[in-house]
Every structure is written in C-alpha cells, then in structure tokens.
Design a protein around this motif. Structure first.
Motif, PDB file in Angstrom:
ATOM      1  N   GLU A  54      88.115  -3.678  44.049  1.00  0.00           N
ATOM      2  CA  GLU A  54      89.275  -3.396  43.190  1.00  0.00           C
ATOM      3  C   GLU A  54      89.571  -1.903  43.162  1.00  0.00           C
ATOM      4  O   GLU A  54      90.731  -1.485  43.226  1.00  0.00           O
ATOM      5  CB  GLU A  54      89.020  -3.893  41.769  1.00  0.00           C
ATOM      6  N   PHE A  55      88.539  -1.101  43.056  1.00  0.00           N
ATOM      7  CA  PHE A  55      88.719   0.341  42.982  1.00  0.00           C
ATOM      8  C   PHE A  55      89.290   0.888  44.288  1.00  0.00           C
ATOM      9  O   PHE A  55      90.262   1.652  44.293  1.00  0.00           O
ATOM     10  CB  PHE A  55      87.375   1.000  42.658  1.00  0.00           C
ATOM     11  N   ILE A  56      88.715   0.474  45.406  1.00  0.00           N
ATOM     12  CA  ILE A  56      89.168   0.968  46.707  1.00  0.00           C
ATOM     13  C   ILE A  56      90.577   0.484  47.017  1.00  0.00           C
ATOM     14  O   ILE A  56      91.392   1.231  47.550  1.00  0.00           O
ATOM     15  CB  ILE A  56      88.165   0.559  47.800  1.00  0.00           C
ATOM     16  N   SER A  57      90.891  -0.761  46.658  1.00  0.00           N
ATOM     17  CA  SER A  57      92.234  -1.272  46.946  1.00  0.00           C
ATOM     18  C   SER A  57      93.297  -0.547  46.128  1.00  0.00           C
ATOM     19  O   SER A  57      94.408  -0.306  46.620  1.00  0.00           O
ATOM     20  CB  SER A  57      92.301  -2.776  46.707  1.00  0.00           C
ATOM     21  N   ALA A  58      92.996  -0.177  44.886  1.00  0.00           N
ATOM     22  CA  ALA A  58      93.972   0.567  44.081  1.00  0.00           C
ATOM     23  C   ALA A  58      94.240   1.940  44.700  1.00  0.00           C
ATOM     24  O   ALA A  58      95.392   2.385  44.762  1.00  0.00           O
ATOM     25  CB  ALA A  58      93.465   0.722  42.646  1.00  0.00           C
ATOM     26  N   ILE A  59      93.226   2.600  45.182  1.00  0.00           N
ATOM     27  CA  ILE A  59      93.411   3.893  45.835  1.00  0.00           C
ATOM     28  C   ILE A  59      94.207   3.720  47.125  1.00  0.00           C
ATOM     29  O   ILE A  59      95.112   4.512  47.429  1.00  0.00           O
ATOM     30  CB  ILE A  59      92.047   4.564  46.113  1.00  0.00           C
ATOM     31  N   PHE A  60      93.910   2.675  47.874  1.00  0.00           N
ATOM     32  CA  PHE A  60      94.614   2.423  49.132  1.00  0.00           C
ATOM     33  C   PHE A  60      96.092   2.135  48.891  1.00  0.00           C
ATOM     34  O   PHE A  60      96.958   2.639  49.613  1.00  0.00           O
ATOM     35  CB  PHE A  60      93.956   1.251  49.873  1.00  0.00           C
ATOM     36  N   VAL A  61      96.410   1.349  47.871  1.00  0.00           N
ATOM     37  CA  VAL A  61      97.810   1.060  47.546  1.00  0.00           C
ATOM     38  C   VAL A  61      98.528   2.342  47.139  1.00  0.00           C
ATOM     39  O   VAL A  61      99.673   2.582  47.538  1.00  0.00           O
ATOM     40  CB  VAL A  61      97.900  -0.019  46.451  1.00  0.00           C
ATOM     41  N   GLY A  62      97.887   3.177  46.347  1.00  0.00           N
ATOM     42  CA  GLY A  62      98.482   4.456  45.979  1.00  0.00           C
ATOM     43  C   GLY A  62      98.740   5.327  47.192  1.00  0.00           C
ATOM     44  O   GLY A  62      99.787   5.976  47.306  1.00  0.00           O
ATOM     45  N   PHE A  63      97.810   5.344  48.122  1.00  0.00           N
ATOM     46  CA  PHE A  63      97.976   6.114  49.355  1.00  0.00           C
ATOM     47  C   PHE A  63      99.171   5.606  50.164  1.00  0.00           C
ATOM     48  O   PHE A  63      99.996   6.393  50.634  1.00  0.00           O
ATOM     49  CB  PHE A  63      96.692   6.041  50.184  1.00  0.00           C
ATOM     50  N   ILE A  64      99.255   4.292  50.338  1.00  0.00           N
ATOM     51  CA  ILE A  64     100.352   3.713  51.124  1.00  0.00           C
ATOM     52  C   ILE A  64     101.699   3.985  50.467  1.00  0.00           C
ATOM     53  O   ILE A  64     102.670   4.371  51.144  1.00  0.00           O
ATOM     54  CB  ILE A  64     100.138   2.197  51.322  1.00  0.00           C
ATOM     55  N   LEU A  65     101.799   3.811  49.149  1.00  0.00           N
ATOM     56  CA  LEU A  65     103.062   4.086  48.462  1.00  0.00           C
ATOM     57  C   LEU A  65     103.451   5.560  48.589  1.00  0.00           C
ATOM     58  O   LEU A  65     104.622   5.885  48.810  1.00  0.00           O
ATOM     59  CB  LEU A  65     102.964   3.685  46.995  1.00  0.00           C
ATOM     60  N   GLY A  66     102.474   6.436  48.438  1.00  0.00           N
ATOM     61  CA  GLY A  66     102.750   7.864  48.589  1.00  0.00           C
ATOM     62  C   GLY A  66     103.175   8.219  50.001  1.00  0.00           C
ATOM     63  O   GLY A  66     104.102   9.015  50.203  1.00  0.00           O
ATOM     64  N   TYR A  67     102.534   7.616  50.983  1.00  0.00           N
ATOM     65  CA  TYR A  67     102.893   7.865  52.379  1.00  0.00           C
ATOM     66  C   TYR A  67     104.319   7.393  52.665  1.00  0.00           C
ATOM     67  O   TYR A  67     105.106   8.100  53.308  1.00  0.00           O
ATOM     68  CB  TYR A  67     101.906   7.167  53.307  1.00  0.00           C
ATOM     69  N   VAL A  95      88.655  -1.148  36.880  1.00  0.00           N
ATOM     70  CA  VAL A  95      87.209  -1.324  36.779  1.00  0.00           C
ATOM     71  C   VAL A  95      86.780  -1.378  35.314  1.00  0.00           C
ATOM     72  O   VAL A  95      85.982  -2.240  34.921  1.00  0.00           O
ATOM     73  CB  VAL A  95      86.465  -0.194  37.529  1.00  0.00           C
ATOM     74  N   LEU A  96      87.323  -0.498  34.491  1.00  0.00           N
ATOM     75  CA  LEU A  96      86.974  -0.510  33.069  1.00  0.00           C
ATOM     76  C   LEU A  96      87.422  -1.795  32.390  1.00  0.00           C
ATOM     77  O   LEU A  96      86.729  -2.324  31.517  1.00  0.00           O
ATOM     78  CB  LEU A  96      87.571   0.709  32.368  1.00  0.00           C
ATOM     79  N   ARG A  97      88.572  -2.325  32.774  1.00  0.00           N
ATOM     80  CA  ARG A  97      89.020  -3.602  32.209  1.00  0.00           C
ATOM     81  C   ARG A  97      88.124  -4.745  32.654  1.00  0.00           C
ATOM     82  O   ARG A  97      87.821  -5.645  31.874  1.00  0.00           O
ATOM     83  CB  ARG A  97      90.455  -3.891  32.634  1.00  0.00           C
ATOM     84  N   SER A  98      87.697  -4.734  33.907  1.00  0.00           N
ATOM     85  CA  SER A  98      86.831  -5.799  34.404  1.00  0.00           C
ATOM     86  C   SER A  98      85.468  -5.777  33.724  1.00  0.00           C
ATOM     87  O   SER A  98      84.872  -6.816  33.469  1.00  0.00           O
ATOM     88  CB  SER A  98      86.644  -5.665  35.913  1.00  0.00           C
ATOM     89  N   VAL A  99      84.972  -4.590  33.441  1.00  0.00           N
ATOM     90  CA  VAL A  99      83.676  -4.467  32.793  1.00  0.00           C
ATOM     91  C   VAL A  99      83.768  -4.803  31.304  1.00  0.00           C
ATOM     92  O   VAL A  99      82.804  -5.225  30.690  1.00  0.00           O
ATOM     93  CB  VAL A  99      83.116  -3.036  33.012  1.00  0.00           C
ATOM     94  N   GLY A 100      84.958  -4.638  30.733  1.00  0.00           N
ATOM     95  CA  GLY A 100      85.148  -4.957  29.325  1.00  0.00           C
ATOM     96  C   GLY A 100      85.152  -3.748  28.422  1.00  0.00           C
ATOM     97  O   GLY A 100      85.085  -3.872  27.208  1.00  0.00           O
ATOM     98  N   ARG A 101      85.233  -2.550  28.995  1.00  0.00           N
ATOM     99  CA  ARG A 101      85.244  -1.330  28.184  1.00  0.00           C
ATOM    100  C   ARG A 101      86.633  -1.041  27.614  1.00  0.00           C
ATOM    101  O   ARG A 101      86.760  -0.384  26.591  1.00  0.00           O
ATOM    102  CB  ARG A 101      84.803  -0.124  29.018  1.00  0.00           C
ATOM    103  N   VAL A 102      87.669  -1.522  28.281  1.00  0.00           N
ATOM    104  CA  VAL A 102      89.035  -1.309  27.828  1.00  0.00           C
ATOM    105  C   VAL A 102      89.666  -2.679  27.659  1.00  0.00           C
ATOM    106  O   VAL A 102      89.557  -3.540  28.530  1.00  0.00           O
ATOM    107  CB  VAL A 102      89.842  -0.481  28.860  1.00  0.00           C
ATOM    108  N   ALA A 103      90.348  -2.893  26.537  1.00  0.00           N
ATOM    109  CA  ALA A 103      90.962  -4.191  26.271  1.00  0.00           C
ATOM    110  C   ALA A 103      92.212  -4.368  27.125  1.00  0.00           C
ATOM    111  O   ALA A 103      92.881  -3.404  27.503  1.00  0.00           O
ATOM    112  CB  ALA A 103      91.322  -4.305  24.799  1.00  0.00           C
ATOM    113  N   GLU A 104      92.514  -5.612  27.436  1.00  0.00           N
ATOM    114  CA  GLU A 104      93.740  -5.930  28.160  1.00  0.00           C
ATOM    115  C   GLU A 104      94.933  -5.573  27.269  1.00  0.00           C
ATOM    116  O   GLU A 104      94.850  -5.640  26.047  1.00  0.00           O
ATOM    117  CB  GLU A 104      93.785  -7.415  28.505  1.00  0.00           C
TER     118      GLU A 104
END
Length: 114
Positions: A54-67, A95-104
C-alpha cells in the motif's frame, strides 16, 4: 609455542561444545529441530506485505501523476516533486489507517453527529 596455543583453543572448543550440549539437553531441544511457523506468523507476514505494498503503490501513483502533469503542462520537475510528496503522505496515511492509528473519515463524521 604455536602448538600450545592450538591445544588451548582445541580444549576450549571441546569445553564449550560440552556445555552447549548440556544446555540443549536441559532445554529439551535437539540439534535438528527447527522452529515451526504458526498461523499467526503467516498472518503477520501477510499484513506486513499488505502495508508495504500500500505504501509503495501510493508513492508510485504520486510519481506517475506528477510525471504526467510535467509531461503535458511542462512544469518539470515541480509537478513530480509535489505529487511524489503527496503520494508519500497518502501512503503514510493509508498505513496508519490500516494499522488503526487513524480513524476512517466516515467514522469521525458519525462520531461528530452523535
């Protein structure tokens, strides 16, 4: 002289082997016994794989959109830098949402209404 040093090392090695054997017998573990993987180990491994993907895919999507923004608008390299940072932030939030540290977001809205 060199032989004396070798003899001392060999005696020490034999002493350590016997002490290690005694400790293994006391614990009841054999030489060939390997730790068994449990279902909880597998669950934790799959959770770690999910979080990292999840973490790597979010960075990759940001990279592609920026490119793509840089490519079509011509704002090179600022679009990529901006969206890469946004992707990094989104990855951390996922990642924080999946772990439960931040509420949806829906959970926070429901709590505010009550």
């Amino acid at each position: 002289m060199a032989q004396d040093g070798q003899d001392d090392l060999e005696a020490r090695r034999k002493q350590l082997e016997s002490e290690l054997g005694a400790l293994k017998r006391k614990k009841g573990t054999g030489d060939r016994e390997t730790p068994k993987t449990t279902d909880s180990d597998r669950r934790e491994m799959s959770k770690a794989l999910k979080l990292s993907s999840e973490f790597i895919s979010a960075i990759f999507v940001g990279f592609i959109l920026g490119y793509l923004l840089d490519r079509f608008v011509g704002t090179s390299p600022w679009g990529m830098i901006g969206f890469l940072l946004l992707g990094f932030g989104a990855g951390i939030l996922n990642v924080l949402r999946s772990v439960g540290r931040v509420a949806e977001p829906e959970d926070r809205i429901k709590r505010d209404e009550n």
